[in-house]
Design a protein around this motif. Structure first.
Motif, PDB file in Angstrom:
ATOM      1  N   LEU A 251       0.824  -1.209   0.000  1.00 21.82           N
ATOM      2  CA  LEU A 251       0.000   0.000   0.000  1.00 21.82           C
ATOM      3  C   LEU A 251       0.853   1.252   0.000  1.00 21.82           C
ATOM      4  N   ASN A 252       2.019   1.212   0.635  1.00 20.99           N
ATOM      5  CA  ASN A 252       2.859   2.405   0.720  1.00 20.99           C
ATOM      6  C   ASN A 252       3.294   2.917  -0.649  1.00 20.99           C
ATOM      7  N   TYR A 253       3.428   2.021  -1.617  1.00 23.03           N
ATOM      8  CA  TYR A 253       3.797   2.463  -2.967  1.00 23.03           C
ATOM      9  C   TYR A 253       2.710   3.379  -3.531  1.00 23.03           C
ATOM     10  N   PHE A 254       1.461   2.990  -3.365  1.00 20.32           N
ATOM     11  CA  PHE A 254       0.342   3.769  -3.891  1.00 20.32           C
ATOM     12  C   PHE A 254       0.134   5.036  -3.064  1.00 20.32           C
ATOM     13  N   ARG A 255       0.419   4.965  -1.757  1.00 19.23           N
ATOM     14  CA  ARG A 255       0.366   6.163  -0.919  1.00 19.23           C
ATOM     15  C   ARG A 255       1.394   7.187  -1.402  1.00 19.23           C
ATOM     16  N   GLU A 256       2.573   6.711  -1.742  1.00 21.00           N
ATOM     17  CA  GLU A 256       3.621   7.618  -2.218  1.00 21.00           C
ATOM     18  C   GLU A 256       3.215   8.296  -3.522  1.00 21.00           C
TER      19      GLU A 256
ATOM     20  N   MET B  61      -0.438  15.088  -4.787  1.00 23.23           N
ATOM     21  CA  MET B  61      -0.973  16.138  -3.912  1.00 23.23           C
ATOM     22  C   MET B  61       0.004  17.303  -3.739  1.00 23.23           C
ATOM     23  N   HIS B  62       1.283  17.044  -3.938  1.00 23.65           N
ATOM     24  CA  HIS B  62       2.281  18.106  -3.815  1.00 23.65           C
ATOM     25  C   HIS B  62       2.592  18.781  -5.151  1.00 23.65           C
ATOM     26  N   HIS B  63       1.974  18.317  -6.211  1.00 21.42           N
ATOM     27  CA  HIS B  63       2.240  18.933  -7.513  1.00 21.42           C
ATOM     28  C   HIS B  63       1.553  20.296  -7.573  1.00 21.42           C
ATOM     29  N   PRO B  64       2.255  21.326  -8.048  1.00 24.12           N
ATOM     30  CA  PRO B  64       1.685  22.690  -8.017  1.00 24.12           C
ATOM     31  C   PRO B  64       0.447  22.877  -8.894  1.00 24.12           C
ATOM     32  N   LYS B  65       0.224  22.011  -9.859  1.00 22.91           N
ATOM     33  CA  LYS B  65      -0.929  22.177 -10.752  1.00 22.91           C
ATOM     34  C   LYS B  65      -2.119  21.293 -10.380  1.00 22.91           C
ATOM     35  N   VAL B  66      -2.031  20.602  -9.254  1.00 26.48           N
ATOM     36  CA  VAL B  66      -3.088  19.688  -8.838  1.00 26.48           C
ATOM     37  C   VAL B  66      -4.051  20.366  -7.875  1.00 26.48           C
TER      38      VAL B  66
ATOM     39  N   PHE C 262      -8.091   2.983   2.099  1.00 24.34           N
ATOM     40  CA  PHE C 262      -7.060   3.270   3.097  1.00 24.34           C
ATOM     41  C   PHE C 262      -6.421   4.647   2.957  1.00 24.34           C
ATOM     42  N   LEU C 263      -6.632   5.316   1.824  1.00 29.17           N
ATOM     43  CA  LEU C 263      -5.990   6.609   1.590  1.00 29.17           C
ATOM     44  C   LEU C 263      -7.070   7.681   1.480  1.00 29.17           C
ATOM     45  N   PRO C 264      -7.229   8.534   2.478  1.00 26.41           N
ATOM     46  CA  PRO C 264      -8.347   9.486   2.517  1.00 26.41           C
ATOM     47  C   PRO C 264      -8.311  10.550   1.424  1.00 26.41           C
ATOM     48  N   GLU C 265      -7.167  10.714   0.773  1.00 21.42           N
ATOM     49  CA  GLU C 265      -7.086  11.710  -0.302  1.00 21.42           C
ATOM     50  C   GLU C 265      -7.889  11.294  -1.536  1.00 21.42           C
ATOM     51  N   ILE C 266      -8.200  10.000  -1.658  1.00 27.01           N
ATOM     52  CA  ILE C 266      -8.945   9.511  -2.813  1.00 27.01           C
ATOM     53  C   ILE C 266     -10.423   9.857  -2.638  1.00 27.01           C
ATOM     54  N   LYS C 267     -10.959  10.636  -3.573  1.00 24.27           N
ATOM     55  CA  LYS C 267     -12.347  11.109  -3.472  1.00 24.27           C
ATOM     56  C   LYS C 267     -13.261  10.549  -4.559  1.00 24.27           C
TER      57      LYS C 267
ATOM     58  N   GLY D 250     -13.801  -4.716 -12.591  1.00 25.48           N
ATOM     59  CA  GLY D 250     -13.033  -4.981 -11.387  1.00 25.48           C
ATOM     60  C   GLY D 250     -13.623  -6.064 -10.499  1.00 25.48           C
ATOM     61  N   CYS D 251     -12.949  -6.271  -9.374  1.00 25.27           N
ATOM     62  CA  CYS D 251     -13.354  -7.256  -8.374  1.00 25.27           C
ATOM     63  C   CYS D 251     -13.508  -6.544  -7.037  1.00 25.27           C
ATOM     64  N   ASN D 252     -14.429  -7.042  -6.194  1.00 23.59           N
ATOM     65  CA  ASN D 252     -14.641  -6.443  -4.879  1.00 23.59           C
ATOM     66  C   ASN D 252     -13.706  -7.011  -3.807  1.00 23.59           C
ATOM     67  N   ALA D 253     -12.852  -7.923  -4.223  1.00 23.15           N
ATOM     68  CA  ALA D 253     -11.857  -8.495  -3.315  1.00 23.15           C
ATOM     69  C   ALA D 253     -10.461  -8.236  -3.863  1.00 23.15           C
ATOM     70  N   ASN D 254      -9.485  -8.241  -2.986  1.00 26.75           N
ATOM     71  CA  ASN D 254      -8.099  -8.150  -3.423  1.00 26.75           C
ATOM     72  C   ASN D 254      -7.726  -9.453  -4.124  1.00 26.75           C
ATOM     73  N   SER D 255      -7.222  -9.348  -5.348  1.00 25.69           N
ATOM     74  CA  SER D 255      -6.988 -10.544  -6.155  1.00 25.69           C
ATOM     75  C   SER D 255      -5.498 -10.847  -6.346  1.00 25.69           C
ATOM     76  N   PHE D 256      -5.180 -12.123  -6.353  1.00 27.49           N
ATOM     77  CA  PHE D 256      -3.906 -12.687  -6.821  1.00 27.49           C
ATOM     78  C   PHE D 256      -2.679 -12.506  -5.912  1.00 27.49           C
ATOM     79  N   ALA D 257      -2.603 -11.401  -5.179  1.00 26.83           N
ATOM     80  CA  ALA D 257      -1.419 -11.185  -4.331  1.00 26.83           C
ATOM     81  C   ALA D 257      -1.807 -10.412  -3.085  1.00 26.83           C
ATOM     82  N   PRO D 258      -1.379 -10.855  -1.898  1.00 32.02           N
ATOM     83  CA  PRO D 258      -1.678 -10.114  -0.672  1.00 32.02           C
ATOM     84  C   PRO D 258      -1.011  -8.743  -0.697  1.00 32.02           C
ATOM     85  N   ILE D 259      -1.639  -7.779   0.002  1.00 27.90           N
ATOM     86  CA  ILE D 259      -1.094  -6.421   0.060  1.00 27.90           C
ATOM     87  C   ILE D 259      -0.899  -6.004   1.514  1.00 27.90           C
ATOM     88  N   PRO D 260       0.340  -5.783   1.923  1.00 29.96           N
ATOM     89  CA  PRO D 260       0.558  -5.212   3.253  1.00 29.96           C
ATOM     90  C   PRO D 260      -0.033  -3.807   3.309  1.00 29.96           C
ATOM     91  N   CYS D 261      -0.883  -3.572   4.295  1.00 26.29           N
ATOM     92  CA  CYS D 261      -1.520  -2.272   4.467  1.00 26.29           C
ATOM     93  C   CYS D 261      -1.068  -1.666   5.792  1.00 26.29           C
TER      94      CYS D 261
END
Length: 438
Positions: free
Chosen positions: A225-230, A236-241, A264-269, A276-287
């Motif tokens: 999850l940290n990769y997607f958080r980054e 969010m820090h980009h001046p044109k966003v 898990f990331l409150p910035e996503i609106k 898509g799928c309603n479950a996490n598929s194929f690989a576990p994700i550390p959150c």
């Protein structure tokens, strides 16, 4: 003198004109456009009732030729207008289908999918009009059209900051712009065509790779999850966003990642899940403090078509089975709005069922969700006029994968899906603080 001036006048107003020794002309409007714009094609100078064949072709970056054939009969005035003239039986499509020459394109080699890697160069389409139907006779007229993925003023910036890898597409102007992260599926690598088109429609968009690209892991086992958080923090820090929130769109595996990000990331609106799928598929994700397990599949339920295609549609574990319910993504935690888009002929996995399960869960928790289901549409719902890919060689699996879809139903679904995606993101991400980029 007047007749001689016609071609130059038409070009001044954006119409490609092709004269010929036969006196037949083929006119395209416009001769340069974005890939997602409708086709406008007219022919004049034919004999009343004359039978003609229209061949449309393009050559992809790998040298593969995609082509379609439309059979027509000229009207009483000797003209064809694809918005009014029906295609006859025996070609790639029938009926009044002005965009049929585009969405009916088929590869010469089986199992080839049209993919645009270099979005900074346009696709070149060739239109050739022949006399008669079967067999086609002499060439009467021809024309070409450029279809681009980056609109005028859109810029592409490679992203290689921290661990994040991808590309950023910036609309022209000062902004701030609504921002979107774009994710594709288990083919891996970096897919930019949808992101570049979204930027051309006014959304600052990051095409985000998450495995098998640059120095990222070459398989799904390295997800975190940290990769997607980054990636979100980078935007969010980009001046044109526009800082009031980020949108995310995903196809297939990318869709369940999009839903996970929103959970898990409150910035996503705003979240768009395509097939898509309603479950996490194929690989576990550390959150955050725990690991979200993954939904697996039963190899014994994998089938093969007569053509040898890998039919995965009934092999996935059931996310509603108590044995696998821990893999369900806790989307009810999110404050984002959700748009779920699924084809009813999806042969990769039962995305419509997954969508209905997620709708029930989100509705129970009084979340903002809308869902649409498309008869005849397969798994690979792309922007408009991408040709249907019913099956193709899967990069990760190294074998042909069945995706599903019926030619016309899939094409009409892609047109509607694209409109709904833009309307949804405009509604939930565009605010009064945004300056016009036009």
């Amino acid at each position: 003198m007047i007749k001689a001036a016609v071609p130059s006048v038409l070009r001044l107003i954006g119409i490609r004109y092709c004269g010929s020794m036969s006196g037949v002309s083929l006119q395209l409007s416009p001769d340069r456009c974005l890939f997602d714009e409708p086709l406008r094609l007219r022919v004049s100078g034919l004999s009343p009732g004359q039978d003609v064949s229209l061949q449309t072709a393009l050559t992809d970056e790998g040298g593969e030729i995609f082509s379609s054939l439309g059979r027509y009969r000229a009207g009483s005035s000797g003209e064809l207008d694809l918005t009014r003239s029906p295609a006859l039986e025996g070609g790639s499509f029938t009926g009044i289908e002005p965009d049929g020459p585009l969405w009916a394109l088929e590869p010469r080699t089986p199992l080839r999918r049209l993919v645009k890697k270099n979005v900074q160069s346009p696709i070149q389409l060739r239109f050739s009009l022949y006399q008669d139907h079967e067999p086609p006779g002499p060439l009467l007229a021809s024309a070409a059209q450029e279809r681009s993925f980056m609109g005028e003023g859109v810029t592409r910036v490679p992203v290689r900051e921290g661990t994040v890898r991808g590309s950023l597409f910036l609309p022209p102007g000062l902004g701030p712009f609504p921002a979107i992260i774009d994710l594709y599926g288990t083919g891996g690598g970096l897919m930019e065509h949808r992101a570049s088109l979204l930027a051309s429609r006014g959304f600052l968009t990051m095409a985000l790779a998450y495995f098998d690209y640059d120095d990222l892991p070459n398989n799904l086992g390295g997800l975190h999850l940290n990769y997607f958080r980054e990636a979100v923090e980078l935007l969010m820090h980009h001046p044109k966003v526009n800082k009031q929130g980020i949108g995310v769109i995903g196809l297939s595996k990318g869709a369940d990642l999009a839903i996970t990000m929103a959970s898990f990331l409150p910035e996503i609106k705003a979240v768009v899940s395509v097939s898509g799928c309603n479950a996490n598929s194929f690989a576990p994700i550390p959150c955050d403090g725990f690991v979200l397990p993954c939904l697996g599949f039963n190899a014994e339920k994998i089938k093969f078509t007569e053509a040898g295609e890998f039919d995965f549609s009934e092999s996935m574990d059931d996310p509603m089975d108590p044995a696998f319910e821990e893999s369900l993504i806790p989307a009810e935690r999110s404050s984002a709005a959700f748009l779920l888009l699924s084809g009813l002929d999806d042969k990769n996995w039962p995305s419509a069922s997954y969508s209905k399960q997620l709708v029930a869960r989100l509705t129970e928790h009084k979340k903002d969700v809308e869902a649409y289901y498309y008869p005849g549409a397969g798994h690979l719902l792309e922007p408009p006029y991408f040709p249907l890919c019913k099956a193709s060689n899967h990069k990760l699996l190294g074998m042909p994968m069945l995706w599903g879809g019926q030619l016309r139903g899939h094409a009409k679904a892609q047109e509607d899906v694209w409109k709904k995606i833009q309307t949804f993101f405009s509604q939930h991400l565009k605010h009064n603080t945004m300056q016009s980029h036009l």
